[in-house]
Design a protein around this motif. Structure first.
Motif, short mmCIF file in Angstrom:
data_model
loop_
_atom_site.label_atom_id
_atom_site.label_comp_id
_atom_site.label_asym_id
_atom_site.label_seq_id
_atom_site.Cartn_x
_atom_site.Cartn_y
_atom_site.Cartn_z
N CYS A 132 0.83 -1.20 0.00
CA CYS A 132 0.00 0.00 0.00
C CYS A 132 0.87 1.25 0.00
O CYS A 132 2.09 1.17 0.08
N GLU B 286 -1.71 8.51 2.46
CA GLU B 286 -3.06 8.01 2.72
C GLU B 286 -4.00 8.25 1.54
O GLU B 286 -5.06 7.66 1.47
N TYR C 217 -10.03 5.11 1.63
CA TYR C 217 -8.82 4.27 1.53
C TYR C 217 -8.38 3.86 2.93
O TYR C 217 -8.05 2.70 3.18
N ARG C 218 -8.35 4.81 3.83
CA ARG C 218 -7.97 4.54 5.22
C ARG C 218 -9.00 3.64 5.90
O ARG C 218 -8.66 2.69 6.60
N ALA D 26 -8.80 0.08 4.58
CA ALA D 26 -7.56 -0.53 5.05
C ALA D 26 -7.73 -1.03 6.49
O ALA D 26 -7.36 -2.16 6.82
N LEU E 49 -0.71 4.90 4.41
CA LEU E 49 -1.50 3.70 4.67
C LEU E 49 -0.66 2.61 5.34
O LEU E 49 -1.21 1.77 6.06
N VAL F 96 -1.13 3.16 8.93
CA VAL F 96 -2.51 2.79 9.28
C VAL F 96 -2.63 1.28 9.47
O VAL F 96 -3.16 0.81 10.48
#
Length: 195
Positions: free
Chosen positions: A10, A14, A20-21, A24, A47, A50
């Protein structure tokens, strides 16, 4: 095949879309609930941060595989359980393949594409035979998927190889398909290439 660890490829950013966050985090929580460990690029940014923080908070073991140049800049998440340091990208990707039973690609940039195609090519050539999935959050990979389909139409990629790539826009569905994937025992590269 019993999947004990999944590599997550990834972005080191972000992205502009908050989904997307969110996706994830959903995916990583589901993976952690199944007691599967996470392998990722080691970063403490984007990411990558994250997914590693989410996995650690959920009790998963997290292995980071980074480059020496990045570790020297202290861009590695200090919370992770284990870190492997590579001198170059080829060695790094080899470490990903050796330390993972499956691979999932989230939204990302050039590095994520490099990793995606390395795994696709390695599967295609029978170097490995491991599940590979793409989380297509909000259609992020629609243009890539269109190109892959065009490459099949034009005879550059076999339909069989494209069908081995698991593509979903829902984290739950993607993980379920990755975990249920029957890995081909066929290591004949000509057959896998559709020749």
């Amino acid at each position: 095949m019993n999947i004990k660890s999944i590599s997550i490829f990834c972005g080191a950013h972000e992205g502009k879309n908050v989904k997307y966050r969110q996706d994830a985090k959903k995916l990583i929580k589901k993976i952690s609930n199944k007691k599967i460990n996470i392998v990722f690029g080691g970063g403490d940014v984007g990411l990558m941060k994250v997914i590693s923080d989410t996995a650690l908070d959920a009790g998963s073991e997290v292995l980071g595989i980074t480059l020496k140049s990045l570790s020297e800049l202290e861009l590695v998440n200090p919370r992770i359980n284990k870190l492997l340091v590579s001198n170059d990208l080829l060695d790094r990707k080899d470490k990903f393949m050796k330390n993972s039973d499956a691979f999932i690609v989230l939204p990302g940039g050039v590095g994520s594409m490099d990793e995606l195609f390395e795994i696709m090519a390695s599967n295609q050539l029978g170097i490995i035979n491991k599940p590979l999935g793409i989380l297509n959050t909000d259609g992020y990979y629609n243009h890539l998927i269109s190109w892959l389909k065009k490459a099949v139409e034009e005879g550059f990629i076999s339909k069989k190889n494209l069908n081995e790539l698991i593509i979903e826009d829902n984290p739950d569905k993607l993980l379920n398909k990755v975990l249920m994937k029957k890995v081909s025992e066929n290591n004949d590269w000509k057959d896998r290439l559709g020749l």
